[in-house]
Write a protein that holds these residues in place. Structure first.
Motif, PDB file in Angstrom:
ATOM      1  N   GLY A   1       0.796  -1.220   0.000  1.00 34.47           N
ATOM      2  CA  GLY A   1       0.000   0.000   0.000  1.00 34.47           C
ATOM      3  C   GLY A   1       0.824   1.263   0.000  1.00 34.47           C
ATOM      4  N   ILE A   2       1.948   1.266  -0.730  1.00 33.80           N
ATOM      5  CA  ILE A   2       2.820   2.450  -0.773  1.00 33.80           C
ATOM      6  C   ILE A   2       2.047   3.632  -1.353  1.00 33.80           C
ATOM      7  CG2 ILE A   2       4.868   3.442  -1.877  1.00 33.80           C
ATOM      8  CD1 ILE A   2       6.166   0.658  -1.624  1.00 33.80           C
ATOM      9  N   THR A   3       2.134   4.756  -0.649  1.00 30.95           N
ATOM     10  CA  THR A   3       1.449   5.972  -1.093  1.00 30.95           C
ATOM     11  C   THR A   3       2.406   7.006  -1.671  1.00 30.95           C
ATOM     12  OG1 THR A   3       1.612   6.950   1.123  1.00 30.95           O
ATOM     13  CG2 THR A   3      -0.382   5.668   0.611  1.00 30.95           C
ATOM     14  N   HIS A   4       3.648   7.035  -1.163  1.00 31.59           N
ATOM     15  CA  HIS A   4       4.638   8.023  -1.594  1.00 31.59           C
ATOM     16  C   HIS A   4       5.990   7.341  -1.762  1.00 31.59           C
ATOM     17  CE1 HIS A   4       1.523  10.364   0.477  1.00 31.59           C
ATOM     18  NE2 HIS A   4       1.914  11.425  -0.214  1.00 31.59           N
ATOM     19  N   THR A   5       6.712   7.730  -2.792  1.00 33.02           N
ATOM     20  CA  THR A   5       8.057   7.200  -2.981  1.00 33.02           C
ATOM     21  C   THR A   5       8.911   8.232  -3.692  1.00 33.02           C
ATOM     22  OG1 THR A   5       9.336   5.272  -3.761  1.00 33.02           O
ATOM     23  CG2 THR A   5       7.601   6.099  -5.230  1.00 33.02           C
ATOM     24  N   PHE A   6      10.212   8.038  -3.585  1.00 38.44           N
ATOM     25  CA  PHE A   6      11.185   8.880  -4.292  1.00 38.44           C
ATOM     26  C   PHE A   6      12.129   7.935  -5.029  1.00 38.44           C
ATOM     27  CE2 PHE A   6      14.860  11.312  -5.265  1.00 38.44           C
ATOM     28  CZ  PHE A   6      14.547  12.657  -5.196  1.00 38.44           C
ATOM     29  N   VAL A   7      12.327   8.161  -6.313  1.00 41.15           N
ATOM     30  CA  VAL A   7      13.197   7.321  -7.122  1.00 41.15           C
ATOM     31  C   VAL A   7      14.049   8.209  -8.026  1.00 41.15           C
ATOM     32  CG1 VAL A   7      11.771   5.236  -7.134  1.00 41.15           C
ATOM     33  CG2 VAL A   7      11.308   7.046  -8.782  1.00 41.15           C
ATOM     34  N   VAL A   8      15.170   7.656  -8.484  1.00 46.21           N
ATOM     35  CA  VAL A   8      15.964   8.371  -9.482  1.00 46.21           C
ATOM     36  C   VAL A   8      15.480   7.918 -10.854  1.00 46.21           C
ATOM     37  CG1 VAL A   8      17.930   8.625  -7.945  1.00 46.21           C
ATOM     38  CG2 VAL A   8      17.845   6.664  -9.500  1.00 46.21           C
ATOM     39  N   PRO A   9      15.715   8.728 -11.896  1.00 45.28           N
ATOM     40  CA  PRO A   9      15.181   8.396 -13.226  1.00 45.28           C
ATOM     41  C   PRO A   9      15.551   7.012 -13.736  1.00 45.28           C
ATOM     42  CG  PRO A   9      15.833  10.692 -13.183  1.00 45.28           C
ATOM     43  CD  PRO A   9      16.271  10.097 -11.868  1.00 45.28           C
ATOM     44  N   ALA A  10      16.762   6.536 -13.437  1.00 44.94           N
ATOM     45  CA  ALA A  10      17.140   5.195 -13.900  1.00 44.94           C
ATOM     46  C   ALA A  10      16.216   4.143 -13.302  1.00 44.94           C
ATOM     47  CB  ALA A  10      18.590   4.899 -13.538  1.00 44.94           C
ATOM     48  N   MET A  11      15.784   4.334 -12.063  1.00 44.17           N
ATOM     49  CA  MET A  11      14.857   3.390 -11.429  1.00 44.17           C
ATOM     50  C   MET A  11      13.500   3.414 -12.123  1.00 44.17           C
ATOM     51  SD  MET A  11      15.991   4.287  -7.504  1.00 44.17           S
ATOM     52  CE  MET A  11      14.871   3.193  -6.632  1.00 44.17           C
ATOM     53  N   ILE A  12      13.045   4.606 -12.513  1.00 47.64           N
ATOM     54  CA  ILE A  12      11.790   4.713 -13.263  1.00 47.64           C
ATOM     55  C   ILE A  12      11.911   3.940 -14.566  1.00 47.64           C
ATOM     56  CG2 ILE A  12      10.217   6.285 -14.456  1.00 47.64           C
ATOM     57  CD1 ILE A  12      10.851   8.414 -12.412  1.00 47.64           C
ATOM     58  N   LEU A  13      13.030   4.131 -15.268  1.00 45.61           N
ATOM     59  CA  LEU A  13      13.240   3.437 -16.537  1.00 45.61           C
ATOM     60  C   LEU A  13      13.197   1.923 -16.345  1.00 45.61           C
ATOM     61  CD1 LEU A  13      13.973   3.390 -19.546  1.00 45.61           C
ATOM     62  CD2 LEU A  13      16.379   3.567 -18.874  1.00 45.61           C
ATOM     63  N   PHE A  14      13.898   1.422 -15.329  1.00 44.25           N
ATOM     64  CA  PHE A  14      13.923  -0.015 -15.091  1.00 44.25           C
ATOM     65  C   PHE A  14      12.528  -0.552 -14.754  1.00 44.25           C
ATOM     66  CE2 PHE A  14      18.542   0.579 -13.560  1.00 44.25           C
ATOM     67  CZ  PHE A  14      19.006   0.502 -14.872  1.00 44.25           C
ATOM     68  N   MET A  15      11.758   0.223 -13.991  1.00 40.85           N
ATOM     69  CA  MET A  15      10.397  -0.196 -13.668  1.00 40.85           C
ATOM     70  C   MET A  15       9.528  -0.238 -14.928  1.00 40.85           C
ATOM     71  SD  MET A  15       9.952   1.915 -10.087  1.00 40.85           S
ATOM     72  CE  MET A  15       8.234   1.499  -9.774  1.00 40.85           C
ATOM     73  N   LEU A  16       9.662   0.763 -15.779  1.00 42.87           N
ATOM     74  CA  LEU A  16       8.885   0.792 -17.011  1.00 42.87           C
ATOM     75  C   LEU A  16       9.259  -0.365 -17.937  1.00 42.87           C
ATOM     76  CD1 LEU A  16       8.949   4.629 -17.771  1.00 42.87           C
ATOM     77  CD2 LEU A  16       6.965   3.284 -17.053  1.00 42.87           C
ATOM     78  N   GLN A  17      10.519  -0.792 -17.875  1.00 42.10           N
ATOM     79  CA  GLN A  17      10.977  -1.885 -18.721  1.00 42.10           C
ATOM     80  C   GLN A  17      10.587  -3.253 -18.171  1.00 42.10           C
ATOM     81  OE1 GLN A  17      15.170  -1.019 -18.848  1.00 42.10           O
ATOM     82  NE2 GLN A  17      15.006   0.182 -20.734  1.00 42.10           N
ATOM     83  N   SER A  18      10.119  -3.301 -16.941  1.00 45.11           N
ATOM     84  CA  SER A  18       9.729  -4.565 -16.326  1.00 45.11           C
ATOM     85  C   SER A  18       8.499  -5.138 -17.031  1.00 45.11           C
ATOM     86  CB  SER A  18       9.418  -4.367 -14.841  1.00 45.11           C
ATOM     87  OG  SER A  18       8.824  -5.520 -14.295  1.00 45.11           O
ATOM     88  N   ALA A  19       8.473  -6.457 -17.141  1.00 49.24           N
ATOM     89  CA  ALA A  19       7.342  -7.125 -17.788  1.00 49.24           C
ATOM     90  C   ALA A  19       6.034  -6.883 -17.041  1.00 49.24           C
ATOM     91  CB  ALA A  19       7.616  -8.627 -17.885  1.00 49.24           C
ATOM     92  N   THR A  20       6.122  -6.550 -15.750  1.00 51.31           N
ATOM     93  CA  THR A  20       4.913  -6.364 -14.941  1.00 51.31           C
ATOM     94  C   THR A  20       4.502  -4.899 -14.802  1.00 51.31           C
ATOM     95  OG1 THR A  20       6.217  -6.264 -12.895  1.00 51.31           O
ATOM     96  CG2 THR A  20       5.451  -8.437 -13.605  1.00 51.31           C
ATOM     97  N   ALA A  21       5.188  -4.007 -15.509  1.00 52.14           N
ATOM     98  CA  ALA A  21       4.949  -2.570 -15.316  1.00 52.14           C
ATOM     99  C   ALA A  21       3.488  -2.198 -15.510  1.00 52.14           C
ATOM    100  CB  ALA A  21       5.829  -1.754 -16.256  1.00 52.14           C
ATOM    101  N   ARG A  22       2.879  -2.700 -16.574  1.00 49.54           N
ATOM    102  CA  ARG A  22       1.500  -2.306 -16.889  1.00 49.54           C
ATOM    103  C   ARG A  22       0.453  -3.146 -16.178  1.00 49.54           C
ATOM    104  NH1 ARG A  22       4.718  -0.222 -20.414  1.00 49.54           N
ATOM    105  NH2 ARG A  22       4.151   1.678 -21.534  1.00 49.54           N
ATOM    106  N   GLN A  23       0.916  -4.155 -15.423  1.00 50.00           N
ATOM    107  CA  GLN A  23      -0.016  -4.944 -14.626  1.00 50.00           C
ATOM    108  C   GLN A  23       0.055  -4.609 -13.135  1.00 50.00           C
ATOM    109  OE1 GLN A  23       2.059  -6.868 -17.072  1.00 50.00           O
ATOM    110  NE2 GLN A  23       0.372  -6.152 -18.362  1.00 50.00           N
TER     111      GLN A  23
END
Length: 523
Positions: free
Chosen positions: A246-268
């Motif tokens: 139930g995470i409501t707030h987070t802080f990430v660096v852009p490379a982490m955003i990129l890796f998350m978007l590239q994950s197979a589960t990003a859109r699920q």
């Protein structure tokens, strides 16, 4: 919480909501009462070693909660915790620990070989974060037997609490000393601007030695929220954790955003609880930013800041993240100053204020401004050329940018700093080593665009006559002597480097071909 130290903030939370969940990490849980009792025990264990006001303790750890416990316990003695970057080479770790004069180090089991290679004769003791190992006490075993009653020193908000090391343009790291008040100021922004509160869950997957990682851990304590800690960032696992915890707030660096978007589960992913994803620390492409806006479905908030100001200078708010229309240009800005902070752009040579649209050096006046650089009064004075004032003084950021109607745009670095994956990398340090290579006659280090890390390190080298060193040989040679993330990922061999008549290297000219056609040179 205004005017309170973090010792008082912890006591307040422990009295008011003792059994509320303060932190989680894996299967482990800590209530606010647990944090109060454990930090009392650690303070007693430190005192038994003879540590007291003004002393330093070091933390070489991925674990946010243990780092926080050590930081708060040290503060109860009037001592200061020094998180150390575990990506550094042994010699770099030794310099920092020796420079800080740390008497105890808490280190993860996986980093003990680094501790051994560093050779740290000034330490009185090493305890292992994640359990006893090879004759060394485990951190929790070390303090568990101590009393859970402790009377803290009468600390003041302006007293030091944390010491983070930031490499300098001279190549030697500088210890940035941050106060209770400065860190609390940035936590207050989490409450007043980010909307963090007692029902919030703060996801933290950033390094403990990074100002953002430290602040995210403190946010939970300050606000009464729950801090959810992830010592090893895995994109797919973090996506799953957002929904599961139930995470409501987070802080990430852009490379982490990129890796998350590239994950197979990003859109699920289940992002229903996610209200805000803050990001910063390195350049971000327009494509990554617009994809993040579409996939995560939450507010995005860009942070521009520095270690020396305890965190944040400007925010680009969620409502200003528009991919199209007349306000789309704001995506290239760093936003506007946060409440309580002022920003100026000045001529770096004269410190005279410049008009809107003209690039100069960014100066920041903030209650979060550092106390100073540890044992370096000259560097501290240079960082505040106009002196200090009741609002923190005007700090020279070393970043180049311009103002436009109150919006700050960052477009260069006065000090040539490279930011790769959220890590500050200073070319002078790398160039000092590069010039020691027997095949190098002249050399320079610059940041060039990188689709994953924002920037990567490139060396431009003039070979000595008759020398035949290859790109691979130079990179491998440097990796034996310096932290890998600082080392060049590529080497270009050139006939000569651009210099002015006095011999000064013209890095703007050197960088220009690599950044041609890119609007987002720095962010």
């Amino acid at each position: 919480m205004s005017g309170m130290t973090f010792i008082e903030i912890l006591q307040h939370q422990a009295r008011r909501r003792p059994q509320a969940l303060a932190y989680r990490c894996g299967d482990r849980r800590w209530t606010f009462a647990d944090i109060e009792r454990d930090t009392n025990r650690i303070a007693n264990a430190l005192a038994a070693m003879g540590l007291g006001a003004g002393d330093r303790v070091a933390a070489l750890t991925r674990f946010h909660v243990e780092a926080l416990l050590l930081t708060l316990a040290a503060a109860k003695l009037g001592a200061v915790c020094m998180p150390v970057n575990w990506r550094l080479a042994p010699g770099e770790v030794r310099y920092i620990v020796d420079h800080g004069g740390a008497k105890l180090m808490m280190a993860d089991r996986g980093f003990l070989p680094l501790v051994d290679r560093a050779g740290l004769p000034g330490l009185q003791s090493v305890v292992v974060t994640d359990g006893a190992h090879d004759g060394l006490s485990g951190f929790h075993d070390w303090f568990t037997a101590a009393s859970d009653q402790f009377t803290p020193v009468a600390a003041k908000p302006e007293d030091p609490m944390l010491q983070l090391y930031s490499s300098g343009t001279t190549g030697l790291p500088k210890g940035v000393v941050l106060s209770h008040a400065g860190l609390a100021f940035n936590c207050q922004l989490g409450v007043s601007v980010w909307g963090v509160g007692e029902g919030s869950v703060i996801g933290n997957a950033l390094p403990t030695f990074h100002i953002a990682g430290a602040n995210m851990a403190l946010f939970a304590l300050y606000s009464g929220a729950t801090g959810s800690s992830y010592p090893d960032f895995d994109p797919g696992a973090y996506i799953a954790a957002i929904g599961a915890h139930g995470i409501t707030h987070t802080f990430v660096v852009p490379a982490m955003i990129l890796f998350m978007l590239q994950s197979a589960t990003a859109r699920q992913g289940d992002y229903r609880t996610l209200k805000l994803m803050a990001y910063g620390g390195s350049p971000i492409s327009d494509r990554v930013l617009t994809d993040a806006m579409a996939v995560f479905g939450c507010g995005l908030l860009q942070v521009y800041g520095l270690t020396e100001i305890s965190g944040s200078a400007t925010f680009l708010m969620p409502e200003d993240h528009q991919a199209s229309g007349p306000r789309a240009r704001l995506l290239r800005s760093a936003g506007r100053p946060v409440p309580g902070v002022r920003v100026r752009v000045v001529d770096p040579a004269t410190l005279q204020d410049l008009p809107d649209g003209q690039t100069g050096e960014v100066l920041i006046e903030s209650p979060g401004n550092m106390i100073g650089y540890w044992r370096n009064p000259e560097a501290t004075a240079a960082a505040f050329p106009e002196g200090r004032n009741a609002d923190g003084g005007w700090f020279r950021s070393g970043d180049g940018g311009y103002l436009d109607g109150g919006w700050l745009y960052i477009n260069d670095r006065i000090k040539d700093m490279i930011i790769s994956g959220g890590e500050n990398i200073y070319p002078a340090e790398i160039e000092n080593l590069l010039m020691q290579h027997p095949a190098v006659a002249d050399g320079a280090v610059i940041g060039v665009p990188d689709p994953t890390w924002g920037e990567s390190v490139k060396a431009c080298v003039v070979r000595r006559p008759g020398a035949e060193a290859s790109e691979r040989e130079i990179i491998d040679w440097m990796r034996e002597r310096l932290a890998h993330y600082k080392c060049p990922r590529s080497v270009d061999f050139v006939e000569t480097l651009p210099r002015n008549p006095s011999g000064k290297l013209l890095k703007r000219i050197l960088r220009a071909p690599y950044w041609q056609g890119r609007e987002r040179a720095v962010h």
